[in-house]
Enzyme design. Structure first.
Site, short mmCIF file in Angstrom:
data_model
loop_
_atom_site.label_atom_id
_atom_site.label_comp_id
_atom_site.label_asym_id
_atom_site.label_seq_id
_atom_site.Cartn_x
_atom_site.Cartn_y
_atom_site.Cartn_z
N PRO A 1 8.87 -4.43 0.04
CA PRO A 1 10.01 -4.11 0.90
C PRO A 1 9.73 -4.39 2.37
CG PRO A 1 9.71 -2.38 -0.72
CD PRO A 1 8.53 -3.31 -0.86
N LYS B 1 0.85 -1.20 0.00
CA LYS B 1 0.00 0.00 0.00
C LYS B 1 0.88 1.24 0.00
CE LYS B 1 0.88 1.23 4.46
NZ LYS B 1 1.56 2.48 4.87
N GLY C 1 4.09 -4.50 4.35
CA GLY C 1 4.36 -5.87 3.94
C GLY C 1 3.97 -6.90 4.98
N GLY D 1 7.52 0.67 5.26
CA GLY D 1 6.39 1.58 5.27
C GLY D 1 5.34 1.28 4.22
N ALA E 1 10.07 -3.77 6.30
CA ALA E 1 10.24 -2.60 7.17
C ALA E 1 10.34 -1.33 6.33
CB ALA E 1 11.46 -2.74 8.07
N ASP F 1 -3.12 -1.78 9.71
CA ASP F 1 -3.06 -1.85 8.25
C ASP F 1 -3.57 -3.16 7.68
OD1 ASP F 1 -1.98 0.69 8.10
OD2 ASP F 1 0.09 0.02 7.90
#
Length: 297
Positions: free
Chosen positions: A95, A10, A102, A99, A97, A137
């Site tokens: 990726p 996201k 994941g 942001g 860590a 999230d």
């Protein structure tokens, strides 16, 4: 036989952060867009819960019950009174860590994969309820598309998007802890009034029309000053992408991945090439949004 679920990353096109609450969390107005970078989570029968992980950054992913994917399997098993007898394999491409949620995506993927593997038949509402228990999230990773998240970000309102958007995501060398970024946000906010978060109506209108130039003018991330304070090298990455023609550049969520909105596909390719050549990031990837949420493949 196993079940494989594909789950998207996201980007927060708006992340408005309110003051710290008594429980330590912050109220948010969080406008999510799912983007076409994916992890895949496979659930297969096993004597007991076990995890494995491959792909970029996989060495940083915990393989015990602190992993959100493991916690998702345990939560679903507890709700339906069964053992979490499953092996979860995570194939990383989002990726770590970075942001881009994941870990939250992996939790949503594990939840849907285990539901299908075990035949629990949980409703979407039940799955979203478990997602909200796991993290702010996680619900959005399950539904994808575009949504406004309020509360801690877990209360979702779907949003209309009138077209596709082209992005470049630059992964940094190293990571940032989301709790550390929020602590830095609180430190930087000391002595000033932090307003209650609210969605930007002009940004929502830009999404509805699918206009990248209008969206670029309204991108905002209240966590960006905190991320830059903890990771100052990101300023060089943002400047490089902007100089290469990005319509807008911002830190993605709590960072340290940086996001660049491009006018079209060819512009995105040029921006990615400039970022790769600059040496200011580990990798630069192009992707489009919106993307579907967790999907059995």
């Amino acid at each position: 036989m196993g079940v494989t679920v594909r789950v998207p990353a996201k980007v927060n096109v708006q992340l408005a952060v309110g003051p710290a609450r008594p429980d330590g969390f912050h109220d948010l107005a969080n406008v999510f867009l799912a983007v076409g970078l994916y992890d895949e989570v496979t659930a297969a029968p096993a004597p007991a819960l076990a995890l494995s992980c491959t792909g970029p950054g996989s060495e940083l992913v915990p393989l015990d019950e602190t992993n959100l994917a493991a916690r998702a399997a345990l939560a679903l098993a507890a709700r339906y009174g069964r053992r979490a007898d499953v092996r979860l394999h995570i194939a990383k491409d989002i990726p770590v860590a970075g942001g881009m949620a994941g870990g939250s995506a992996d939790a949503a993927g594990a939840l849907l994969a285990c539901d299908r593997l075990w035949g629990t038949g949980a409703s979407q509402a039940e799955l979203l309820d478990i997602c909200a228990e796991l993290g702010s999230d996680v619900p959005f990773a399950l539904v994808g598309g575009a949504a406004l998240g309020t509360g801690r970000g877990e209360k979702l309102e779907p949003l209309d998007v009138g077209g596709g958007f082209h992005w470049v995501f630059a992964a940094a060398e190293g990571g940032l802890s989301t709790p550390a970024v929020y602590r830095e946000f609180d430190r930087l906010a000391e002595g000033r009034r932090v307003p209650a978060p609210a969605a930007d109506e002009q940004l929502l209108a830009a999404l509805r029309t699918g206009d990248p130039h209008a969206l670029a003018a309204r991108l905002a991330n209240d966590l960006q000053p905190a991320a830059l304070s903890l990771f100052p090298a990101l300023r060089d990455t943002l400047a490089t992408g902007s100089a290469a023609g990005a319509l807008a550049a911002l830190v993605s969520g709590s960072g340290p991945t940086t996001a660049f909105l491009a006018a079209d596909e060819s512009a995105a390719e040029r921006i990615a090439a400039a970022l790769t050549a600059s040496g200011h990031c580990r990798t630069a990837r192009t992707a489009t949004s919106p993307a579907p949420g967790a999907t059995v493949v």
